[in-house]
Design a protein around this motif. Structure first.
Motif, PDB file in Angstrom:
ATOM      1  N   ARG A 182       0.605  -1.299  -0.312  1.00  0.00           N
ATOM      2  CA  ARG A 182       0.094   0.043   0.117  1.00  0.00           C
ATOM      3  C   ARG A 182       0.770   1.273   0.023  1.00  0.00           C
ATOM      4  O   ARG A 182       2.161   1.052   1.146  1.00  0.00           O
ATOM      5  CB  ARG A 182      -0.650  -0.452   1.163  1.00  0.00           C
ATOM      6  CG  ARG A 182      -2.121  -1.108   1.275  1.00  0.00           C
ATOM      7  CD  ARG A 182      -2.843  -0.361   2.238  1.00  0.00           C
ATOM      8  NE  ARG A 182      -3.790  -1.890   2.554  1.00  0.00           N
ATOM      9  CZ  ARG A 182      -4.591  -2.107   1.589  1.00  0.00           C
ATOM     10  NH1 ARG A 182      -5.020  -0.757   0.698  1.00  0.00           N
ATOM     11  NH2 ARG A 182      -5.547  -2.994   2.026  1.00  0.00           N
ATOM     12  N   SER A 183       0.668   1.860  -0.993  1.00  0.00           N
ATOM     13  CA  SER A 183       1.316   3.328  -0.729  1.00  0.00           C
ATOM     14  C   SER A 183       1.066   4.540  -0.737  1.00  0.00           C
ATOM     15  O   SER A 183      -0.772   4.577  -0.276  1.00  0.00           O
ATOM     16  CB  SER A 183       1.654   3.368  -2.199  1.00  0.00           C
ATOM     17  OG  SER A 183       1.233   3.747  -2.997  1.00  0.00           O
ATOM     18  N   THR A 184       1.011   5.679  -0.887  1.00  0.00           N
ATOM     19  CA  THR A 184       0.032   7.102  -0.409  1.00  0.00           C
ATOM     20  C   THR A 184      -0.500   7.398  -1.602  1.00  0.00           C
ATOM     21  O   THR A 184      -1.948   7.650  -0.754  1.00  0.00           O
ATOM     22  CB  THR A 184       1.280   7.856  -0.385  1.00  0.00           C
ATOM     23  OG1 THR A 184       1.970   8.382   0.692  1.00  0.00           O
ATOM     24  CG2 THR A 184       0.207   9.309  -0.223  1.00  0.00           C
ATOM     25  N   ARG A 185      -0.337   6.246  -2.641  1.00  0.00           N
ATOM     26  CA  ARG A 185      -0.971   7.262  -4.180  1.00  0.00           C
ATOM     27  C   ARG A 185      -2.420   5.711  -4.277  1.00  0.00           C
ATOM     28  O   ARG A 185      -3.686   6.213  -4.028  1.00  0.00           O
ATOM     29  CB  ARG A 185      -0.805   6.419  -4.945  1.00  0.00           C
ATOM     30  CG  ARG A 185       0.250   7.701  -5.646  1.00  0.00           C
ATOM     31  CD  ARG A 185       0.914   8.490  -6.881  1.00  0.00           C
ATOM     32  NE  ARG A 185       1.272   9.379  -7.943  1.00  0.00           N
ATOM     33  CZ  ARG A 185       2.448   9.173  -7.356  1.00  0.00           C
ATOM     34  NH1 ARG A 185       3.429   8.667  -6.624  1.00  0.00           N
ATOM     35  NH2 ARG A 185       3.069  10.760  -8.017  1.00  0.00           N
ATOM     36  N   THR A 186      -2.433   4.304  -3.544  1.00  0.00           N
ATOM     37  CA  THR A 186      -2.813   3.436  -3.710  1.00  0.00           C
ATOM     38  C   THR A 186      -3.967   4.054  -2.291  1.00  0.00           C
ATOM     39  O   THR A 186      -5.280   3.604  -2.307  1.00  0.00           O
ATOM     40  CB  THR A 186      -2.629   2.759  -3.398  1.00  0.00           C
ATOM     41  OG1 THR A 186      -2.030   2.175  -2.396  1.00  0.00           O
ATOM     42  CG2 THR A 186      -2.054   2.530  -4.895  1.00  0.00           C
ATOM     43  N   LYS A 187      -3.700   4.420  -0.708  1.00  0.00           N
ATOM     44  CA  LYS A 187      -4.628   5.254  -0.192  1.00  0.00           C
ATOM     45  C   LYS A 187      -5.526   5.737  -0.814  1.00  0.00           C
ATOM     46  O   LYS A 187      -6.927   6.016  -0.494  1.00  0.00           O
ATOM     47  CB  LYS A 187      -3.684   4.918   0.928  1.00  0.00           C
ATOM     48  CG  LYS A 187      -3.188   4.121   2.082  1.00  0.00           C
ATOM     49  CD  LYS A 187      -2.226   4.897   2.967  1.00  0.00           C
ATOM     50  CE  LYS A 187      -1.865   3.259   2.995  1.00  0.00           C
ATOM     51  NZ  LYS A 187      -0.784   4.196   4.969  1.00  0.00           N
ATOM     52  N   GLU A 188      -5.036   6.380  -1.426  1.00  0.00           N
ATOM     53  CA  GLU A 188      -5.805   7.970  -2.265  1.00  0.00           C
ATOM     54  C   GLU A 188      -6.976   7.560  -2.921  1.00  0.00           C
ATOM     55  O   GLU A 188      -8.267   7.576  -2.925  1.00  0.00           O
ATOM     56  CB  GLU A 188      -4.970   9.179  -2.751  1.00  0.00           C
ATOM     57  CG  GLU A 188      -4.155   9.619  -1.573  1.00  0.00           C
ATOM     58  CD  GLU A 188      -3.409  10.580  -1.978  1.00  0.00           C
ATOM     59  OE1 GLU A 188      -3.651  10.404  -3.990  1.00  0.00           O
ATOM     60  OE2 GLU A 188      -2.434  11.572  -1.993  1.00  0.00           O
ATOM     61  N   LEU A 189      -6.250   6.380  -3.800  1.00  0.00           N
ATOM     62  CA  LEU A 189      -7.653   5.566  -4.906  1.00  0.00           C
ATOM     63  C   LEU A 189      -8.591   5.119  -3.717  1.00  0.00           C
ATOM     64  O   LEU A 189      -9.520   5.206  -3.736  1.00  0.00           O
ATOM     65  CB  LEU A 189      -6.863   4.769  -5.708  1.00  0.00           C
ATOM     66  CG  LEU A 189      -5.764   4.951  -6.695  1.00  0.00           C
ATOM     67  CD1 LEU A 189      -4.680   4.043  -7.346  1.00  0.00           C
ATOM     68  CD2 LEU A 189      -6.207   5.964  -7.070  1.00  0.00           C
ATOM     69  N   ASP A 190      -8.465   4.115  -2.449  1.00  0.00           N
ATOM     70  CA  ASP A 190      -9.365   3.807  -1.522  1.00  0.00           C
ATOM     71  C   ASP A 190     -10.019   4.353  -1.034  1.00  0.00           C
ATOM     72  O   ASP A 190     -11.242   4.716  -1.349  1.00  0.00           O
ATOM     73  CB  ASP A 190      -8.710   3.041  -0.545  1.00  0.00           C
ATOM     74  CG  ASP A 190      -8.299   1.701  -1.345  1.00  0.00           C
ATOM     75  OD1 ASP A 190      -7.937   1.238  -2.018  1.00  0.00           O
ATOM     76  OD2 ASP A 190      -7.348   1.312  -0.153  1.00  0.00           O
ATOM     77  N   SER A 191      -9.730   6.305  -1.200  1.00  0.00           N
ATOM     78  CA  SER A 191     -10.430   6.906  -0.626  1.00  0.00           C
ATOM     79  C   SER A 191     -11.082   7.724  -1.916  1.00  0.00           C
ATOM     80  O   SER A 191     -12.605   8.123  -1.516  1.00  0.00           O
ATOM     81  CB  SER A 191      -9.967   8.129   0.153  1.00  0.00           C
ATOM     82  OG  SER A 191      -9.964   9.406   1.054  1.00  0.00           O
ATOM     83  N   MET A 192     -10.614   7.333  -2.652  1.00  0.00           N
ATOM     84  CA  MET A 192     -11.431   8.473  -3.710  1.00  0.00           C
ATOM     85  C   MET A 192     -12.293   7.552  -4.194  1.00  0.00           C
ATOM     86  O   MET A 192     -13.369   7.563  -4.727  1.00  0.00           O
ATOM     87  CB  MET A 192     -10.470   9.050  -4.963  1.00  0.00           C
ATOM     88  CG  MET A 192     -10.893   9.190  -5.921  1.00  0.00           C
ATOM     89  SD  MET A 192      -9.649  10.495  -6.904  1.00  0.00           S
ATOM     90  CE  MET A 192      -8.251   9.215  -7.768  1.00  0.00           C
ATOM     91  N   LEU A 193     -12.246   6.203  -4.697  1.00  0.00           N
ATOM     92  CA  LEU A 193     -12.907   5.515  -5.045  1.00  0.00           C
ATOM     93  C   LEU A 193     -13.693   4.831  -4.230  1.00  0.00           C
ATOM     94  O   LEU A 193     -14.112   3.978  -5.252  1.00  0.00           O
ATOM     95  CB  LEU A 193     -11.828   4.579  -6.629  1.00  0.00           C
ATOM     96  CG  LEU A 193     -11.473   5.384  -7.925  1.00  0.00           C
ATOM     97  CD1 LEU A 193     -10.870   4.403  -8.649  1.00  0.00           C
ATOM     98  CD2 LEU A 193     -12.468   6.493  -8.541  1.00  0.00           C
ATOM     99  N   GLY A 194     -13.343   3.990  -4.088  1.00  0.00           N
ATOM    100  CA  GLY A 194     -13.651   3.098  -3.248  1.00  0.00           C
ATOM    101  C   GLY A 194     -13.995   1.875  -3.590  1.00  0.00           C
ATOM    102  O   GLY A 194     -13.149   1.528  -4.319  1.00  0.00           O
ATOM    103  N   ASP A 195     -14.342   0.666  -3.263  1.00  0.00           N
ATOM    104  CA  ASP A 195     -14.996  -0.125  -3.633  1.00  0.00           C
ATOM    105  C   ASP A 195     -15.983  -0.161  -4.764  1.00  0.00           C
ATOM    106  O   ASP A 195     -16.644  -0.822  -4.166  1.00  0.00           O
ATOM    107  CB  ASP A 195     -14.772  -1.656  -2.654  1.00  0.00           C
ATOM    108  CG  ASP A 195     -14.673  -3.046  -2.762  1.00  0.00           C
ATOM    109  OD1 ASP A 195     -14.951  -3.324  -3.987  1.00  0.00           O
ATOM    110  OD2 ASP A 195     -14.176  -3.762  -1.994  1.00  0.00           O
TER     111      ASP A 195
END
Length: 411
Positions: free
Chosen positions: A120-133
């Motif tokens: 998990r990177s800062t960018r992937t965490k941002e993707l989780d927050s922005m796009l969700g599941d």
């Protein structure tokens, strides 16, 4: 916004059932129009389009991630795993022997699979927050509120008649949706929830076993067919007369004969259990299961199909369940709807017909076959015109200039 729109629709429906002489209820009933359904549908389509375009987007994200990584790392990719989220995947370097070697500054190590390290990177965490599941957000049990084409279908199972239901029908006719409907409604009832049905009587169920959709995952290390086999094996070994079993297109992950044989064997196993067999719903395009009479003639087995209508070259789906058997997959019609070129579809139909009547596939290209015969005749005529008694005839030249080029084009 998506949830807000649907909540507004629910409020409107509740207000319409309350006394209309109260001004607030009357206002909500009038102001919250059916346009809200349309807005919610648009939001749902945006989510689905975002999911479909995820691959190109993640490629661009991976390119930016690679710029910030150690120069020794040759490549990386960003992957999306449902229920887990977005992860950065990089190849395992020869120097990465122990788990302590997996640590990379700025990244959180998650797991190792098939010589790929996942972080998990800062960018992937941002993707989780922005796009969700995304995948989970667009499978909703209240589909009747989301889709104007939704067609309700009844379910009747539990007696000695029709405990095993074989569902056939063309591709895209709604077979899988029907199976999911049965599973979702049963699950919702068991959790104490209201269910989307006019009325329902659902008894105690000790387990729901499914083979509906197998999603490959780097964390499993199994082929699609092996995942399917594991799911069906669990159903065969554990399902009781109080269990629900949903099997969608089992056997298509291997060759037709083996897949059909396995499906028939599993169903015959449950047929032999009589009224002690589980409630089984099976969808299949193996029409030979019926045509070859691979299942015994018993009241336990009920054959259902999804109603369609052929209007000249157009196939119309009614998505309506009825008793009977479908023997045609209408694959060519579905291919046309998907935008397949007409020449490719015509070729596929020709191949299918030749296989059906038992002719070799080599007979498909009639025009090519005729041209080949013409070349052969031309070469034979040239041979017959040779005067072998003529001393001026150069056989070696004839072979190199005439025979070999013609032979190559024939072969």
């Amino acid at each position: 916004l998506y949830k807000t729109v649907y909540s507004a629709v629910c409020l409107r429906d509740m207000c319409r059932s309350l006394p209309s002489n109260i001004e607030l209820f009357q206002t909500i009933s009038q102001v919250f129009t059916d346009d809200l359904h349309y807005i919610a549908s648009l939001i749902s389509k945006v989510k689905k389009r975002k999911l479909m375009g995820l691959s190109d987007f993640l490629t661009e994200v991976a390119r930016k991630e690679l710029e910030s990584l150690d120069n020794r790392i040759p490549s990386c990719c960003v992957i999306y795993i449902p229920l887990i989220g977005f992860l950065l995947s990089i190849p395992r370097l020869p120097t990465m022997v122990d788990k302590s070697d997996f640590e990379i500054e700025g990244l959180n190590f998650m797991f190792l699979s098939e010589e790929k390290l996942h972080y998990r990177s800062t960018r992937t965490k941002e993707l989780d927050s922005m796009l969700g599941d995304l995948h989970c957000e667009i499978r909703h049990p209240l589909m009747e509120l989301c889709a104007k084409t939704f067609v309700p279908n009844p379910v009747d199972s539990g007696k000695a008649y029709g405990r095993i239901k074989i569902l056939t029908g063309p591709n895209s006719s709604g077979k899988s949706v029907y199976l999911k409907q049965v599973g979702l409604i049963t699950f919702m009832a068991l959790t104490g929830s209201y269910v989307p049905a006019a009325e329902a009587e659902i008894g105690a169920v000790d387990g729901i076993y499914t083979r509906i959709h197998s999603r490959e995952s780097v964390s499993l290390g199994l082929s699609t067919f092996m995942i399917d086999l594991n799911q069906v094996a669990k159903a065969v070994n554990n399902a009781t007369e109080r269990s629900l079993v949903l099997i969608d297109e089992f056997g298509k992950g291997t060759n037709t004969v083996d897949g059909l044989s396995l499906l028939a064997a599993v169903l015959r196993y449950w047929v032999k259990q009589g009224t002690q067999c589980p409630q089984v719903f099976v969808s299949t395009n193996f029409h030979s299961l019926v045509q070859l009479k691979l299942l015994p003639d018993t009241p336990l087995v009920q054959y259902l199909t999804m109603e369609t209508h052929q209007d000249e070259d157009e196939l119309v789906f009614f998505y309506q369940l009825k008793e009977g058997v479908s023997t045609i997959s209408h694959a060519a019609n579905i291919a046309a709807l998907a935008g397949m070129p007409p020449k490719v579809i015509a070729r596929g139909v020709e191949v299918s017909e030749l296989i059906r009547i038992g002719k070799p596939i080599g007979h498909i290209d009639h025009s090519s076959r005729e041209r080949q015969l013409e070349r052969c005749k031309f070469l034979v005529d040239k041979f017959l015109c040779l005067d072998l008694d003529d001393p001026n005839v150069d056989l070696e030249d004839f072979m190199s200039q005439e025979v070999l080029p013609s032979s190559a084009s024939i072969l």
